[in-house]
Design an enzyme around this catalytic site. Structure first.
Site, mmCIF file in Angstrom:
data_model
loop_
_atom_site.group_PDB
_atom_site.id
_atom_site.type_symbol
_atom_site.label_atom_id
_atom_site.label_comp_id
_atom_site.label_asym_id
_atom_site.label_seq_id
_atom_site.Cartn_x
_atom_site.Cartn_y
_atom_site.Cartn_z
ATOM 1 C CD GLU A 207 -17.264 -3.903 -24.026
ATOM 2 O OE1 GLU A 207 -18.262 -3.822 -23.642
ATOM 3 O OE2 GLU A 207 -16.505 -3.552 -24.827
ATOM 4 C CB CYS A 241 -23.117 -6.764 -18.595
ATOM 5 S SG CYS A 241 -22.895 -7.419 -19.899
#
Ligand code: NAD
Length: 454
Positions: A207, A241
């Site tokens: 991720e 993010c």
């Protein structure tokens, strides 16, 4: 670490994590542990970067509670044996797929949402029946310590254990022969993790991050667009993010857009004292971000207080793809605004860059939406919103290319920590002789006929 790993291997091999009832029990225990200790969780994260109780609950804990609830409610059906058709060639018989846990897994967390990003992967890991070593980010040291304290005091280390540490500890962990590695962090460290995993042929979920673009079309609902965008960008001081990294705005509405952004930021009044803003995680990141600010292009903000680790929400206009701020993921409260006159040209520019984790498009026009969604490759995103797609567990969450591989949340997470074992189960009362020698022409004719019927 080797001893811990062996303890987890033994725990797993003893089959203790196999019963669904065990997994549900552990998920309930995890939820109770968090709920009973919410106050201390708020206190510790505040020490790290002055994150408020409101933001900690809404951006971290509620997502965890929701993931746990979804997993508990759906675990039986996710784990259930799935029957598939068998095909003429293998009749009489049946075919099915059994999910099984991968085994001993390593979860490595990032710092920006320290509870959520460390603990959310535990939910599918537990649900799928794995044992887990969790290594949270060392940067928010109080949250790392409290997670270690709570989890290690409660769970059997053979099942779940938090190992605190930075690069040396993670490097040691990565030498172990894990059955699964789940990593959240930068593409740079993602490469290190992937390389280490390759040595043991360990499957990974990565991720990662990247520069997530936002397209703002002239036909959008500008007032609402600005409200949603400003919230998404400056949430957690931009240390998200999936934050909109930069904006591509149609030149026809550029000035109006900038004016409205300034008004919205002023209206919100971002300050650490009033609890709607957070500190930058450390001074290194303050310095990194300050270098990205080109004061000639700043139309709002730009104030940096290094000791307080405060950077004001900052807007920069007249930006281009060659600017310093456009060379790496910003991961902070700086928003570069780029103008476009042709949407196709803007898309062409964006698709030259590495594939981002997210992309957002604000438009009421179907063809604008479709053009962007079909031409730009990215992990996941939203139309007429930003960041909020993460809150829907039905949407697998993850990147593509440089922004990651694999995904999680909801059932996608369960799949990430499972192996799907395919089984053909035959009966013994009949055996077709066609596949056995001698290989005659008439057998071949029958085989061709059979395959044509499948
Ligand atoms: P990072 O890559 O620096 O650190 C992540 C983890 O890796 C930490 O636990 C750290 O201790 C460990 N680590 C750091 N250097 C290492 C090394 N040399 N060897 C082994 N382990 C090492 O990332 P970060 O600064 O914590 O987070 C920021 C990045 O993470 C951004 O790129 C952001 O976009 C990305 N991110 C992605 C997601 C997502 O869900 N896709 C979520 C949050 C952050």
């Amino acid at each position: 670490m080797q001893d811990l790993f062996q303890a987890q291997r033994s725990f797993f091999n003893a089959g203790k994590t196999r019963p669904i009832s065990f997994r549900i029990q552990k998920l309930k225990e995890l939820k109770a542990l968090l709920q009973e200790n919410e106050t201390v969780l708020y206190e510790e994260i505040y020490k790290d970067f002055k994150k408020s109780e409101f933001e900690t609950y809404t951006n971290e804990l509620v997502l965890l509670y929701h993931e746990i609830k979804i997993a508990i409610n759906n675990l039986k059906s996710w784990a259930q044996r799935k029957s598939v058709s068998t095909g003429l060639v293998n009749l009489p018989g049946k075919s099915y797929i059994i999910s099984e846990p991968l085994g001993v897994s390593l979860v490595i967390g990032a710092w920006n949402y320290p509870y959520q990003l460390s603990l959310a992967p535990l939910v599918p890991a537990i649900a799928a029946g794995n044992t887990i070593i969790l290594k949270p980010s060392e940067l928010p040291k109080h949250t790392s310590a409290i997670m270690a304290k709570l989890i290690n005091n409660h769970f059997d280390p053979g099942f779940l254990k938090v190992v605190e540490g930075g690069v040396p500890e993670t490097t040691e962990l990565l030498k172990l022969d894990f059955d699964k590695i789940f990593f959240t962090g930068s593409p740079k460290v993602g490469t290190i993790v992937y390389e280490a995993a390759a040595k043991n042929l360990t499957p990974v979920t990565l991720e990662l991050g990247g520069k997530s673009p936002t397209f703002i079309s002239a036909d959008c609902d500008l007032k609402l667009t600005v409200k949603r965008l400003v919230w998404a960008k400056f949430l957690n001081a931009g240390q998200t993010c999936i934050a909109p990294d930069y904006v591509m705005v149609d030149e026809k509405i550029h000035d109006d857009f900038v004016e409205k952004c300034i008004a919205e930021i002023n209206k919100v009044s971002y300050s650490i004292e009033n609890g709607n803003y957070v500190q930058i995680i450390n001074k290194d990141n303050v310095d990194r971000l300050q270098k990205m600010i080109d004061y000639e292009k700043v139309v709002y903000g730009g104030t940096v207080e290094r000791e307080e680790r405060f950077i004001e929400p900052t807007l920069m206009t007249g930006c281009s793809f060659t600017d310093t701020v456009m060379q790496e993921e910003i991961f902070g409260p700086i928003l570069p605004i780029l103008k476009y006159s042709s949407l196709s040209e803007a898309i062409e520019k964006v698709i030259q860059l590495p594939k981002p984790l997210s992309c957002y498009v604000f438009t009421k026009n179907k063809s604008v939406r479709n053009e962007i969604l079909s031409k730009v490759s990215f992990g996941g995103g939203a139309v007429n919103d930003a960041v909020m797609h993460i809150s829907n567990s039905e949407l697998p969450f993850g990147g593509v290319g440089q922004s990651g591989m694999g995904n999680y949340h909801g059932e996608a997470g369960f799949k990430a920590f499972s192996h799907y074992k395919s089984i053909l189960q035959k009966t013994n009362w009949f055996e077709l002789p066609l596949k056995y020698p001698p290989y005659t022409k008439s057998k071949l004719k029958w085989i061709k006929r059979l395959f044509s019927l499948q």
